[in-house]
Design a protein around this motif. Structure first.
Motif, mmCIF file in Angstrom:
data_model
loop_
_atom_site.group_PDB
_atom_site.id
_atom_site.type_symbol
_atom_site.label_atom_id
_atom_site.label_comp_id
_atom_site.label_asym_id
_atom_site.label_seq_id
_atom_site.Cartn_x
_atom_site.Cartn_y
_atom_site.Cartn_z
ATOM 1 N N LEU A 114 3.226 2.518 -4.293
ATOM 2 C CA LEU A 114 2.760 3.183 -5.326
ATOM 3 C C LEU A 114 3.067 4.618 -4.978
ATOM 4 N N HIS A 115 2.749 5.089 -3.849
ATOM 5 C CA HIS A 115 2.958 6.521 -3.586
ATOM 6 C C HIS A 115 4.234 7.049 -3.612
ATOM 7 N N HIS A 116 5.076 6.011 -3.320
ATOM 8 C CA HIS A 116 6.631 6.360 -3.448
ATOM 9 C C HIS A 116 7.045 6.821 -4.838
ATOM 10 N N VAL A 125 4.673 7.324 -7.350
ATOM 11 C CA VAL A 125 4.060 8.415 -8.172
ATOM 12 C C VAL A 125 4.774 9.846 -7.491
ATOM 13 N N VAL A 126 5.137 9.905 -6.277
ATOM 14 C CA VAL A 126 5.872 11.279 -5.981
ATOM 15 C C VAL A 126 7.141 11.410 -6.358
ATOM 16 N N GLN A 127 7.807 10.208 -6.822
ATOM 17 C CA GLN A 127 9.112 10.561 -7.416
ATOM 18 C C GLN A 127 8.939 11.092 -8.846
ATOM 19 N N LYS A 170 0.903 -1.308 0.021
ATOM 20 C CA LYS A 170 0.080 0.126 -0.069
ATOM 21 C C LYS A 170 0.726 1.217 -0.129
ATOM 22 N N GLN A 171 2.353 1.075 0.078
ATOM 23 C CA GLN A 171 2.939 2.387 0.204
ATOM 24 C C GLN A 171 3.742 2.584 -0.891
#
Lengths: 128, 131
Positions: free
Chosen positions: A22-24, A26-28, A19-20
């Protein structure tokens, strides 16, 4: 004895990236696109600083447009650097204690670097 | 650094060097170098905020031969990471995976980064007046 009935799943539960990740990712990419645009402006601005003395450099950075873009650049740089260094450490450091210490150190240093730059830009832009 | 003895993937030492490896390794290496380079960004901005004496001190360090070498290194790192980053973003969108294209784009990143570095430093030395 208990080891006979344990599967590798037990070692994986609670340690996963669930769950974490994808966020990493996308933000990168978001910070990468921001830097794709901001880096040419940054290099151009640094080249303009070359023939300026301290007062001239101060005045150039104090221009609202430059101050805002520099602030955006600094935020994107330190955010992107933190995400990248995090992955490098994850890839090469497998000792739990060292991993924990390094990840915290990278997060703290990137935040401190960004905060110091932001404060300096604010002081330059609002000072005098 | 490994806490437990796990099986290792084939070490890079057994592979023939090729552009795909070079760009991948350089992207990470230049990223780490640029992260270290943010120290100069912090120092320079704090010095500019602190006053003319501090700024002149930082500027003198940058103009020294040691500072110049570091700055040329960081310029190339930024040029490579920027160009190769464009390639990575294109790949994230699904472009550039055919082997021939992949290899060609790798060379574009590598040679292009050298060209950009030369261009930037030609501007620097022209403004410095050859010094």
């Amino acid at each position: 004895m208990n080891d006979k009935f344990r599967t590798p799943l037990k070692d994986a539960i609670g340690l996963g990236s669930a769950k974490q990740g994808l966020h990493h990712f996308v933000v990168q990419r978001i910070t990468a696109v921001a830097l794709l645009l901001l880096v040419p402006w940054f290099v151009w601005t640094v080249l303009r600083l070359l023939h300026l003395d301290a007062a001239g450099a101060h005045a150039l950075v104090a221009q609202p447009c430059n101050a805002v873009l520099l602030f955006a650049f600094v935020v994107a740089v330190f955010w992107h650097a933190q995400l990248g260094l995090q992955v490098v450490i994850e890839d090469y450091v497998h000792a739990r204690g060292m991993l924990f210490v390094l990840q915290l150190a990278v997060k703290f240093l990137c935040f401190l670097g960004g905060a110091a730059c932001a404060l300096a830009i604010l002081k330059i832009a609002l000072g005098r | 650094m490994s806490a437990n003895a796990r099986p290792l993937s084939p070490h890079i030492g057994i592979y023939r060097w090729q552009i795909q490896m070079v760009t991948s390794i350089l992207h990470r290496a230049t990223g780490i170098a640029l992260a270290a380079g943010t120290i100069l960004l912090v120092v320079a901005l704090l010095a500019l905020a602190a006053g003319p004496e501090a700024w002149d001190c930082v500027a003198a360090c940058c103009r020294s031969w040691f500072g110049t070498i570091l700055l040329i290194g960081w310029t190339w790192s930024l040029a490579f990471h920027w160009l190769n980053g464009i390639r990575h973003l294109a790949q994230d969108l699904g472009y550039g995976f055919a082997p021939a294209t992949f290899v060609r784009n790798g060379w574009i990143s590598t040679i292009g980064s050298l060209v950009l570095t030369v261009l930037v430093w030609a501007c620097v030395f022209a403004q410095r007046g050859g010094a």
